[in-house]
Design a protein around this motif. Structure first.
Motif, short mmCIF file in Angstrom:
data_model
loop_
_atom_site.label_atom_id
_atom_site.label_comp_id
_atom_site.label_asym_id
_atom_site.label_seq_id
_atom_site.Cartn_x
_atom_site.Cartn_y
_atom_site.Cartn_z
N GLY A 155 0.66 -1.07 -0.09
CA GLY A 155 0.16 0.06 -0.11
C GLY A 155 0.80 1.19 0.20
N PRO A 156 0.32 2.58 -0.33
CA PRO A 156 -1.19 2.67 -0.86
C PRO A 156 -1.26 2.20 -2.34
CG PRO A 156 -0.12 4.55 -0.63
CD PRO A 156 0.92 3.76 -0.20
N THR A 157 -2.33 1.94 -2.92
CA THR A 157 -2.62 1.81 -4.39
C THR A 157 -3.65 2.50 -4.85
OG1 THR A 157 -2.82 -0.16 -6.12
CG2 THR A 157 -3.87 -0.36 -3.75
N VAL A 158 -3.54 2.82 -6.17
CA VAL A 158 -4.73 3.54 -6.95
C VAL A 158 -5.44 2.56 -7.58
CG1 VAL A 158 -3.51 5.87 -6.62
CG2 VAL A 158 -3.14 4.05 -8.92
N TYR A 159 -5.22 1.35 -7.66
CA TYR A 159 -5.83 0.36 -8.43
C TYR A 159 -6.31 -0.78 -7.60
CZ TYR A 159 -2.77 2.34 -12.07
OH TYR A 159 -2.03 3.01 -12.71
N ARG A 160 -7.60 -1.35 -8.24
CA ARG A 160 -8.16 -2.23 -7.61
C ARG A 160 -7.54 -3.61 -7.73
NH1 ARG A 160 -14.77 -1.30 -8.16
NH2 ARG A 160 -15.03 0.43 -6.93
#
Length: 312
Positions: A155-160
């Motif tokens: 993390g963090p991530t901007v994608y599912r």
């Protein structure tokens, strides 16, 4: 007294006109970004093609003897704090840094703002075409790459986690990398806009931003090396197509540059000066000080005393 007239077609002056120009720019940028995001989502259902292209890109990089993306990722995985910082840089720096850069140019270097905005528009438009024509799965999804999806793990991530369920981003739009392309243009734009200043010798430090961005996008397994290389090539083409502000040109108002303000208009007053009824008096005053600037002095009139003294 000097009379002033405003030529037809010249932009209105004052805070209201400035607000209109600002709103126009915000709507223009927001509209272009909306079209870009909507266009990217058109290729989300081409999963099979995206993975076939990923296999081809991976093999092409090995044939070109490019360093493996895993070498950069292994450096990031030396500590949780390092990899988390890289993920944060990928997720949180891209758009805010570009937006702040454009705002600074708009306020301080309007001519360079126009140039940069046009270059970014050409680059982003070309990237959208390539995203639609060549869907590409990122290396984090490619089994042959054996890389970790650092965003999902640390993390963090901007994608599912499931690309098909991601309605906010097209995860199969890896090539070209606009993260790298925009970061490189940011550095080039700042260097061009501040060249010749007191701190121009430090300008090359701005190149650290695209360099760090390159290491981040590769180390987090979001992009291949070739994604960045293609972005740099497209940026180079955009820079060749869009005329750059000349070194001697002042930074004009963005609206003036776009609409073509009337020739000869005073950029500060907003209108040329037209000779009025007192122009002769002004010219006489200028003649005494040697500041006529092309207006011929009126002939000297002799006074009554001089005439009488001469016997006339």
């Amino acid at each position: 007294m000097t009379a002033h007239t405003t030529p037809a077609g010249a932009p209105a002056a004052g805070p209201r006109a400035a607000r209109r120009r600002l709103i126009r720019e915000l709507l223009l940028v927001a509209g272009f970004f909306t079209v870009y995001k909507a266009g990217r989502l058109l290729s989300t259902d081409r999963t099979g093609e995206a993975f076939r292209n990923a296999d081809w890109i991976w093999d092409a990089e090995r044939a070109l003897r490019l360093p493996g993306e895993g070498a950069v990722q292994r450096l990031l995985l030396h500590g949780d704090a390092l990899v988390t910082t890289a993920n944060t840089y990928y997720a949180a720096v891209h758009f805010p840094a570009t937006a702040l850069f454009l705002i600074w140019l708009y306020v301080r270097r309007p001519a360079h703002y126009l140039w940069t905005r046009r270059v970014l528009a050409v680059l982003t438009g070309a990237a959208l075409v390539l995203h639609l024509a060549y869907p590409l799965a990122p290396p984090r999804m490619l089994p042959a790459a054996r890389l970790i999806d650092t965003g999902q793990v640390y993390g963090p991530t901007v994608y599912r986690a499931a690309p098909d369920a991601d309605t906010l981003a097209n995860q199969f739009a890896a090539m070209p990398s606009l993260h790298f392309g925009w970061a490189l243009m940011l550095a080039i734009g700042v260097i061009a806009a501040t060249r010749g200043g007191k701190r121009s010798r430090w300008n090359l430090l701005w190149l650290l931003h695209p360099l760090v961005t390159l290491l981040v996008i590769v180390g987090t397994a979001n992009h291949y090396w070739l994604d960045a290389i293609v972005a740099a090539v497209l940026l180079g083409i955009a820079l060749l197509l869009v005329p750059r502000p000349r070194a001697g040109d002042p930074d004009a108002d963005p609206a003036d540059s776009d609409t073509g303000a009337a020739a000869g208009a005073d950029p500060d007053a907003g209108a040329p000066t037209v000779a009025g009824p007192d122009a002769d008096a002004d010219a006489d005053a200028d003649a005494d000080t040697g500041a006529l600037g092309g207006v011929h002095a009126l002939p000297h009139r002799k006074s009554t005393v001089e005439t009488v003294g001469a016997g006339k």
